[in-house]
Design a protein around this motif. Structure first.
Motif, PDB file in Angstrom:
ATOM      1  N   VAL A   1      -7.962   3.568  -1.106  1.00 11.34           N
ATOM      2  CA  VAL A   1      -6.633   3.046  -0.808  1.00 11.34           C
ATOM      3  C   VAL A   1      -6.051   2.460  -2.080  1.00 11.34           C
ATOM      4  CG1 VAL A   1      -7.166   2.635   1.601  1.00 11.34           C
ATOM      5  CG2 VAL A   1      -7.578   0.820  -0.059  1.00 11.34           C
ATOM      6  N   THR A   2      -4.718   2.478  -2.171  1.00 10.16           N
ATOM      7  CA  THR A   2      -4.038   2.000  -3.384  1.00 10.16           C
ATOM      8  C   THR A   2      -2.870   1.130  -2.983  1.00 10.16           C
ATOM      9  OG1 THR A   2      -4.644   4.033  -4.537  1.00 10.16           O
ATOM     10  CG2 THR A   2      -2.898   2.703  -5.511  1.00 10.16           C
TER      11      THR A   2
ATOM     12  N   PHE B   1       0.841  -1.197   0.000  1.00 13.33           N
ATOM     13  CA  PHE B   1       0.000   0.000   0.000  1.00 13.33           C
ATOM     14  C   PHE B   1       0.881   1.253   0.000  1.00 13.33           C
ATOM     15  CE2 PHE B   1      -3.130  -3.059   1.447  1.00 13.33           C
ATOM     16  CZ  PHE B   1      -4.283  -2.628   0.816  1.00 13.33           C
ATOM     17  N   THR B   2       0.357   2.308  -0.567  1.00 14.75           N
ATOM     18  CA  THR B   2       1.109   3.565  -0.629  1.00 14.75           C
ATOM     19  C   THR B   2       1.275   4.198   0.746  1.00 14.75           C
ATOM     20  OG1 THR B   2      -0.951   4.748  -1.116  1.00 14.75           O
ATOM     21  CG2 THR B   2       0.381   4.022  -2.986  1.00 14.75           C
ATOM     22  N   LYS B   3       0.395   3.868   1.711  1.00 12.10           N
ATOM     23  CA  LYS B   3       0.494   4.369   3.081  1.00 12.10           C
ATOM     24  C   LYS B   3       0.320   3.220   4.049  1.00 12.10           C
ATOM     25  CE  LYS B   3      -1.435   8.984   2.161  1.00 12.10           C
ATOM     26  NZ  LYS B   3      -2.509   9.941   2.532  1.00 12.10           N
ATOM     27  N   ASP B   4       1.054   3.291   5.137  1.00 13.36           N
ATOM     28  CA  ASP B   4       0.861   2.274   6.170  1.00 13.36           C
ATOM     29  C   ASP B   4      -0.454   2.482   6.903  1.00 13.36           C
ATOM     30  OD1 ASP B   4       3.300   1.163   5.536  1.00 13.36           O
ATOM     31  OD2 ASP B   4       4.389   2.387   6.998  1.00 13.36           O
ATOM     32  N   VAL B   5      -0.815   3.758   7.120  1.00 15.24           N
ATOM     33  CA  VAL B   5      -2.051   4.075   7.817  1.00 15.24           C
ATOM     34  C   VAL B   5      -2.741   5.204   7.059  1.00 15.24           C
ATOM     35  CG1 VAL B   5      -3.107   4.902   9.963  1.00 15.24           C
ATOM     36  CG2 VAL B   5      -1.114   3.399  10.062  1.00 15.24           C
ATOM     37  N   TYR B   6      -4.023   5.018   6.805  1.00 15.20           N
ATOM     38  CA  TYR B   6      -4.845   6.046   6.180  1.00 15.20           C
ATOM     39  C   TYR B   6      -5.748   6.665   7.248  1.00 15.20           C
ATOM     40  CZ  TYR B   6      -3.558   4.267   1.534  1.00 15.20           C
ATOM     41  OH  TYR B   6      -2.878   3.889   0.412  1.00 15.20           O
ATOM     42  N   ASN B   7      -5.966   7.974   7.119  1.00 18.21           N
ATOM     43  CA  ASN B   7      -6.888   8.680   8.012  1.00 18.21           C
ATOM     44  C   ASN B   7      -7.951   9.354   7.171  1.00 18.21           C
ATOM     45  OD1 ASN B   7      -5.550   8.334  10.687  1.00 18.21           O
ATOM     46  ND2 ASN B   7      -3.893   9.442   9.675  1.00 18.21           N
TER      47      ASN B   7
ATOM     48  N   THR C   1      -3.371  -2.800   5.107  1.00 20.38           N
ATOM     49  CA  THR C   1      -3.225  -1.438   5.612  1.00 20.38           C
ATOM     50  C   THR C   1      -4.379  -1.146   6.550  1.00 20.38           C
ATOM     51  OG1 THR C   1      -2.859   0.856   5.015  1.00 20.38           O
ATOM     52  CG2 THR C   1      -4.528  -0.310   3.781  1.00 20.38           C
ATOM     53  N   THR C   2      -4.170  -0.137   7.396  1.00 19.76           N
ATOM     54  CA  THR C   2      -5.183   0.255   8.368  1.00 19.76           C
ATOM     55  C   THR C   2      -5.739   1.624   7.991  1.00 19.76           C
ATOM     56  OG1 THR C   2      -4.068  -0.960  10.132  1.00 19.76           O
ATOM     57  CG2 THR C   2      -5.629   0.735  10.809  1.00 19.76           C
ATOM     58  N   VAL C   3      -7.036   1.740   8.070  1.00 25.95           N
ATOM     59  CA  VAL C   3      -7.719   3.000   7.774  1.00 25.95           C
ATOM     60  C   VAL C   3      -8.460   3.435   9.039  1.00 25.95           C
ATOM     61  CG1 VAL C   3      -9.339   4.207   6.281  1.00 25.95           C
ATOM     62  CG2 VAL C   3      -7.963   2.320   5.368  1.00 25.95           C
TER      63      VAL C   3
END
Length: 790
Positions: free
Chosen positions: A181-182, A159-165, A252-254
């Motif tokens: 998410v990507t 994923f492009t980010k470990d954590v999304y907000n 990944t976590t959102v």
């Protein structure tokens, strides 16, 4: 990493040829049944006369992440010129040649020495050449070929980010977009499904869902309420191989936050509030606080409070504390327990920001009842007026009442009050007050001309509780009565010329009156009765508060009468009439023909005051006596006893006693004889000291005579001791020279004449430390050193 066993179809380049299937994942130590052979030819591709050519490869394939223990076999190079006799040598150049790829120079076999990763480099371009081993010359042109790395599924999606907000408003509809998410896969997207990613939700149901192909997260549950739950954590998985079994995956976590909307109206936790306020509470002071609860936050929880009705609508106000969202009830007017002791108010709380979408939930406001009980306090007495103004005539007798002040206790008990005058405002105790009824009376005579207004302060205090007191200013105006006679505006002293003519104006008079006149002063002037008939002057009243003095006769003689005193009566027209007699002094003077005064016996009019002849003689006698006294005193001082020159420590005079005796050698018969020093008896005892005045009180002290053979050094020490003990000796800093220098001094020569011959320079800096007496030497030698240094 995982290794997958499969067969690869090898495509031959060039003319149609037979295809071979070779299991690339299987490592062999020798050649496969059908070797991958790259035939090197001396002819170009446009050479149409070629009669024979073997299989020609332009591309080799290798599987990435090879895990075998031996080198991985790539293929074989072969030239038509190779007869198998070992005369040719194969050479490999290009990407990784000699490092990643090696070639057997005899057989042309190519092998990979290291494990290759397609994600680092998918294609290698190399060049092959066959040269004569003996001469080193190429037998065919250089040929280029490609080694392509085949991909395997060895990379999981990232994923492009470990954590999304992300955040969405609460109460959102189902399917509301949250966030996308990507994930990316480093494997080859053009080969198989190794890089085909599919998204799924592992945690977060049933509240949210994710689109498998796009990774878009949406809401999946209706009416999610922030007040019930505000934070959600969603875990999304990305799996390659199209989500099939055996694919690699990443997660990944959102973190999703529900933002607030105004979906909750304010509500009072109770319907009635009780408060107490002392009647002494000053205006704008808080009485109590109320708060309506609102489950929303920030601007959605902002509340505006107001008093909508009640019998204290005009007595109390309410404001909103923006920090706590509380309603602060304050006093607007002064409270009075005796007048009203209970107020009932209706307070309303309303949201300032209303969302029309949620009006169906009900009105976004609430109301409550507030009861305020006024408490009685012991209040100080209250005067009937905020200030009193009184008037009194200045001629009233002492103890006359001029006015009354009144104060009452506002409490229900109606405690009695006593009065007093604040003596700080009446230091002279001109007024007094009856402590029981508050009547103010005079205790001293009044004078309007001295003080027109008296400003005093009256204190009213409860008898039972003197601490409860109040003050009121009393302004007393003193009214005028005609108790002052008019008088001249100034002191009049004028002159008349000896050659004056009759009916000539010599002075104009004016008057003033200390009393006050409401209609204006009207003064009348007249001569006193004793001077009305026999005076040499007449007085004319001008009826404008002025009068003129005129001569009655022609010519006056100053030798017969030098000064005239003219009494004038001045009266006012007030009641009772006041009058006074003032005197005008008229001097007779000599004048010129134009009437200008030249001289008169009244010298004070034109000359400044001088000294009389007797006074001048007395002053001269005093000066003469003073001079004689000084001369006598000086003469007596000469006869006084001679005292030592140095009387105190502070006397710092420098005295030098010089004998000025210098020998001229043996030829000089007038030179000083050193024998005199050796024969003390030769000293002339009658010679007196030259540094002090000769005197007879202290004669030179004779000491025991020395022997004829006394050494000069002993003689000088003896004379030094005499000077030390002699009270008539020169001052302490005097210099006595005996002109003797011994031979063979242990201190050697003190002269600086030979200093130029010494090896080192002389340092005279210490002279500066010897004080001001050696300043000249320090400047002389110090300047020499400075010049030398420069």
């Amino acid at each position: 990493m995982r290794t997958y066993h499969c067969f690869w179809l090898l495509l031959w380049a060039g003319q149609p040829h037979q295809s071979f299937l070779t299991p690339l994942s299987r490592r062999t130590s020798g050649f496969p049944e059908k070797e991958k052979v790259l035939v090197l030819s001396g002819n170009s591709r446009q050479d149409l006369h070629r009669s024979k050519r073997s299989w020609m490869w332009n591309q080799f394939f290798l599987l990435e992440e090879y895990t075998g223990t031996d080198y991985q076999y790539v293929g074989k190079l072969h030239s038509d010129q190779d007869k198998g006799d070992g005369s040719l040598k194969y050479i490999l150049s290009g990407d990784g040649a000699g490092d990643l790829f090696i070639i057997n120079e005899n057989t042309g076999d190519i092998q990979a020495t290291k494990r290759l990763d397609r994600e680092e480099k998918p294609v290698y371009i190399l060049r092959a050449q066959a040269v004569n081993r003996r001469t080193g010359r190429p037998v065919e042109p250089e040929s280029e070929f490609i080694i392509k790395i085949h991909d395997i599924n060895d990379n999981e999606p990232m994923f492009t980010k470990d954590v999304y907000n992300a955040s969405i408003p609460e109460m959102s509809d189902v399917g509301t977009f949250v966030v996308q998410v990507t994930a990316t896969d480093a494997d080859d997207p053009t080969y198989g499904n190794s890089a085909k990613v599919v998204y799924s939700i592992l945690q977060g149901q049933p509240y949210f869902s994710v689109e498998s192909e796009t990774g878009i997260i949406k809401t999946a549950l209706l009416n999610m309420d922030r007040e019930n739950r505000e934070q959600y954590q969603v875990v999304i998985q990305a799996k390659d191989m199209g989500g099939q079994m055996g694919g690699l995956s990443g997660t990944t976590t959102v973190n999703i936050t529900l933002t607030d909307v105004n979906d909750n109206p304010p509500r009072f936790p109770q319907s009635t509030y009780q408060f107490r306020a002392p009647e002494s509470t000053p205006p704008d002071s808080p009485v109590g606080r109320i708060k309506a609860n609102d489950a929303d936050v920030d601007e959605n929880a902002e509340i505006e409070y107001s008093i909508t009705e009640g019998d204290g609508y005009d007595m109390f106000g309410i404001t909103t504390d923006r920090d706590t969202q509380e309603g602060i009830i304050t006093v607007k007017k002064a409270l009075d327990f005796e007048n009203k002791n209970l107020y009932i108010l209706k307070v309303e709380a309303t949201n300032t920001h209303v969302d029309p979408r949620f009006l169906y939930l009900g009105p976004f406001k609430d109301s409550a009842t507030v009861r305020i009980q006024v408490e009685d306090v012991d209040e100080p007495p209250v005067f009937s007026r905020p200030a009193y103004i009184m008037e009194v005539k200045e001629d009233v007798p002492i103890n006359s009442v001029i006015g009354t002040v009144t104060a009452q206790d506002p409490d229900a008990a109606k405690n009695p009050v006593k009065y007093s005058v604040d003596r700080h405002t009446d230091m002279d105790r001109v007024f007094n007050i009856n402590s029981g009824n508050g009547s103010i009376f005079t205790s001293k005579p009044l004078d309007r001309e001295t003080l027109l207004w008296h400003n005093i302060t009256v204190i009213a205090a409860e008898i039972n509780n003197p601490k409860q007191s109040s003050r009121v200013p009393v302004f007393i105006k003193v009214l005028d009565v005609n108790d002052n006679a008019p008088e001249f505006a100034m002191f009049y002293e004028t002159f008349v010329c000896e050659n004056a003519k009759a009916e000539q104006l010599i002075q104009t008079l004016s008057a003033v009156d200390k009393d006050d006149s409401y209609s204006g002063h009207q003064f009348s002037f007249s001569l006193a009765p004793e001077a009305a008939g026999s005076s040499n002057f007449t007085l004319q009243d001008n009826r404008d508060n002025t009068a003129g003095i005129f001569t009655r006769k022609t010519r006056y003689n100053r030798h017969e009468m030098s000064t005239y005193f003219l009494p004038v009566v001045i009266s006012d027209n007030e009641y009772p009439i006041q009058s006074s007699t003032e005197t005008v002094t008229i001097r007779v003077c000599a004048c010129d023909h134009r009437g200008k005064m030249l001289s008169c016996n009244a010298e004070a009019l034109i000359h400044p005051t001088g000294l009389s002849t007797g006074a001048l003689i007395a002053i001269l006698l005093c000066i003469i006596i003073l001079l004689v006294t000084v001369v006598l005193f000086a003469a007596l001082r000469r006869q006084r006893k001679k005292e030592p020159l140095i009387i105190s420590k502070e006397d710092i005079r420098d005295n030098i006693v010089s004998y000025n005796d210098e020998g001229g050698g043996e030829e000089d018969t007038q030179a000083f004889d050193i024998g005199t020093l050796r024969n003390p008896e030769a000293i002339d005892d009658n010679k007196l000291r030259r540094d002090i005045v000769p005197e007879t009180l202290f004669m030179p002290r004779r000491t025991a005579t020395a022997r004829d053979n006394t050494d000069v050094r002993d003689f000088i020490n003896q004379r030094l001791k005499e000077n030390d003990t002699d009270p008539t000796a020169p001052p302490y800093d005097s210099l006595a020279t005996y002109a003797y220098e011994g031979n063979g001094s242990v201190a050697e020569s003190l002269s600086s004449l030979e200093s130029v011959t010494t090896d080192g320079d002389q340092d005279y800096d210490y002279l500066s430390d010897w004080g001001p007496r050696f300043k000249k030497l320090a400047d002389m030698y110090g300047s020499m050193d400075s010049d030398k240094d420069s």
